[in-house]
Design a protein around this motif. Sequence first.
Motif, PDB file in Angstrom:
ATOM      1  N   ILE A   1       0.808  -1.371   0.093  1.00 13.63           N
ATOM      2  CA  ILE A   1       0.022   0.140  -0.079  1.00 13.63           C
ATOM      3  C   ILE A   1       0.646   1.384   0.113  1.00 13.63           C
ATOM      4  CG2 ILE A   1      -1.661   1.167   1.532  1.00 13.63           C
ATOM      5  CD1 ILE A   1      -2.568  -1.319   2.279  1.00 13.63           C
ATOM      6  N   LEU A   2       1.854   1.235   0.698  1.00 12.37           N
ATOM      7  CA  LEU A   2       2.717   2.462   0.645  1.00 12.37           C
ATOM      8  C   LEU A   2       3.647   2.758  -0.426  1.00 12.37           C
ATOM      9  CD1 LEU A   2       4.277   1.816   4.438  1.00 12.37           C
ATOM     10  CD2 LEU A   2       2.878   3.783   3.668  1.00 12.37           C
ATOM     11  N   GLN A   3       4.041   1.441  -1.032  1.00 16.76           N
ATOM     12  CA  GLN A   3       4.558   1.559  -2.357  1.00 16.76           C
ATOM     13  C   GLN A   3       3.696   2.412  -3.470  1.00 16.76           C
ATOM     14  OE1 GLN A   3       5.824  -2.276  -2.979  1.00 16.76           O
ATOM     15  NE2 GLN A   3       7.625  -2.150  -1.747  1.00 16.76           N
ATOM     16  N   GLN A   4       2.241   2.111  -3.409  1.00 18.32           N
ATOM     17  CA  GLN A   4       1.443   2.630  -4.379  1.00 18.32           C
ATOM     18  C   GLN A   4       0.978   3.902  -3.785  1.00 18.32           C
ATOM     19  OE1 GLN A   4      -1.380  -0.465  -3.968  1.00 18.32           O
ATOM     20  NE2 GLN A   4      -0.615  -1.585  -5.403  1.00 18.32           N
ATOM     21  N   ASP A   5       1.369   4.579  -2.776  1.00 16.79           N
ATOM     22  CA  ASP A   5       0.865   5.811  -2.226  1.00 16.79           C
ATOM     23  C   ASP A   5       1.917   6.790  -2.951  1.00 16.79           C
ATOM     24  OD1 ASP A   5      -0.272   7.853  -0.573  1.00 16.79           O
ATOM     25  OD2 ASP A   5       1.906   7.856   0.490  1.00 16.79           O
ATOM     26  N   GLY A   6       1.351   7.991  -2.954  1.00 19.46           N
ATOM     27  CA  GLY A   6       2.165   9.018  -3.889  1.00 19.46           C
ATOM     28  C   GLY A   6       3.055   9.856  -2.857  1.00 19.46           C
ATOM     29  N   GLY A   7       2.733   9.542  -1.642  1.00 21.04           N
ATOM     30  CA  GLY A   7       3.810  10.415  -0.581  1.00 21.04           C
ATOM     31  C   GLY A   7       5.325  10.012  -0.516  1.00 21.04           C
ATOM     32  N   ASN A   8       6.254  11.125  -0.360  1.00 20.22           N
ATOM     33  CA  ASN A   8       7.537  10.797  -0.211  1.00 20.22           C
ATOM     34  C   ASN A   8       8.171  10.738   1.143  1.00 20.22           C
ATOM     35  OD1 ASN A   8       7.498  13.412   0.024  1.00 20.22           O
ATOM     36  ND2 ASN A   8       8.212  13.914  -1.991  1.00 20.22           N
ATOM     37  N   LEU A   9       7.281  11.061   2.128  1.00 21.00           N
ATOM     38  CA  LEU A   9       7.868  10.957   3.456  1.00 21.00           C
ATOM     39  C   LEU A   9       8.459   9.466   3.765  1.00 21.00           C
ATOM     40  CD1 LEU A   9       8.172  13.270   5.624  1.00 21.00           C
ATOM     41  CD2 LEU A   9       6.168  12.129   6.672  1.00 21.00           C
ATOM     42  N   PRO A  10       9.684   9.615   4.370  1.00 17.70           N
ATOM     43  CA  PRO A  10      10.277   8.156   4.533  1.00 17.70           C
ATOM     44  C   PRO A  10       9.463   7.566   5.836  1.00 17.70           C
ATOM     45  CG  PRO A  10      11.678   9.860   5.425  1.00 17.70           C
ATOM     46  CD  PRO A  10      10.561  10.364   4.725  1.00 17.70           C
ATOM     47  N   VAL A  11       8.941   6.001   5.525  1.00 18.05           N
ATOM     48  CA  VAL A  11       8.387   5.609   6.608  1.00 18.05           C
ATOM     49  C   VAL A  11       9.362   3.929   6.629  1.00 18.05           C
ATOM     50  CG1 VAL A  11       6.323   4.059   7.093  1.00 18.05           C
ATOM     51  CG2 VAL A  11       6.217   6.175   5.740  1.00 18.05           C
TER      52      VAL A  11
END
Length: 248
Positions: free
Chosen positions: A107-117
């Motif tokens: 899900i995170l890979q498909q998200d457009g955000g770039n903040l590191p998780v």
Amino acid sequence: MTSSKSDSSTDRIFANPLASIPDFRFDESVVSVFPDMIRRSVPGYEAIINMIGELAGRYAQANSTCYDLGSSLGAATLAMRHGLRAEGCRIVSVDNSQAMLDRAATILQQDGGNLPVELRCEDIADTPIENASVVVLNFTLQFVPVERRAALIEKIYQGLLPGGVLILSEKVSFSDPQHQALMIELHHNFKRANGYSELEISQKRSALEKVLLPETLATHQQRCKQAGFASVDVWFQCFNFASMLAIK
């Protein structure tokens, strides 16, 4: 029933009679239906998630870490990722279910955000809380053994920067028996309205009764105050589900 994406993502875990009901676990069967389960089971869940992003944006401090403890599929993580405005922030998301984290990673890979998780598979009791400005326990503490809860809250408090916050969402209980019965009835009506049968409601309740142990709002507030938090107030409540904001 023909299989489809819609069918496979619909929560029917407790739809058929079970000879014995095991304790509830966040395994692969739950992961595949979790968004549907949480939407149909927790009143106000979407509002809480949205506001976690707002609260994180307000309280996150530059060059600090934000923690999502018991992150499941990362709904609160994503809300923070898109709500944070302070420079140099990072998010650490922790869950003890590898199945949950594997799906969250996708899900995170498909998200457009770039903040590191950073995703961590571990017991949240073992997670160091360091240089934190926001910590989220979103319907997580209720699954921690009662005798371990105070130590976890104290650890979070010690790891928070001055002015940092804990966002604590929980299913809660009530000391007055009549009010407790009313809130349970209203919650069950909510689930019925969302398509759950009496069998599903009953069997899931049995599966959860030994692993989800709710406490009163007063108990949560007292525990946070004893840990050192300057204020602990309810910012959201619907029936027996509430979210609190504790400020250091």
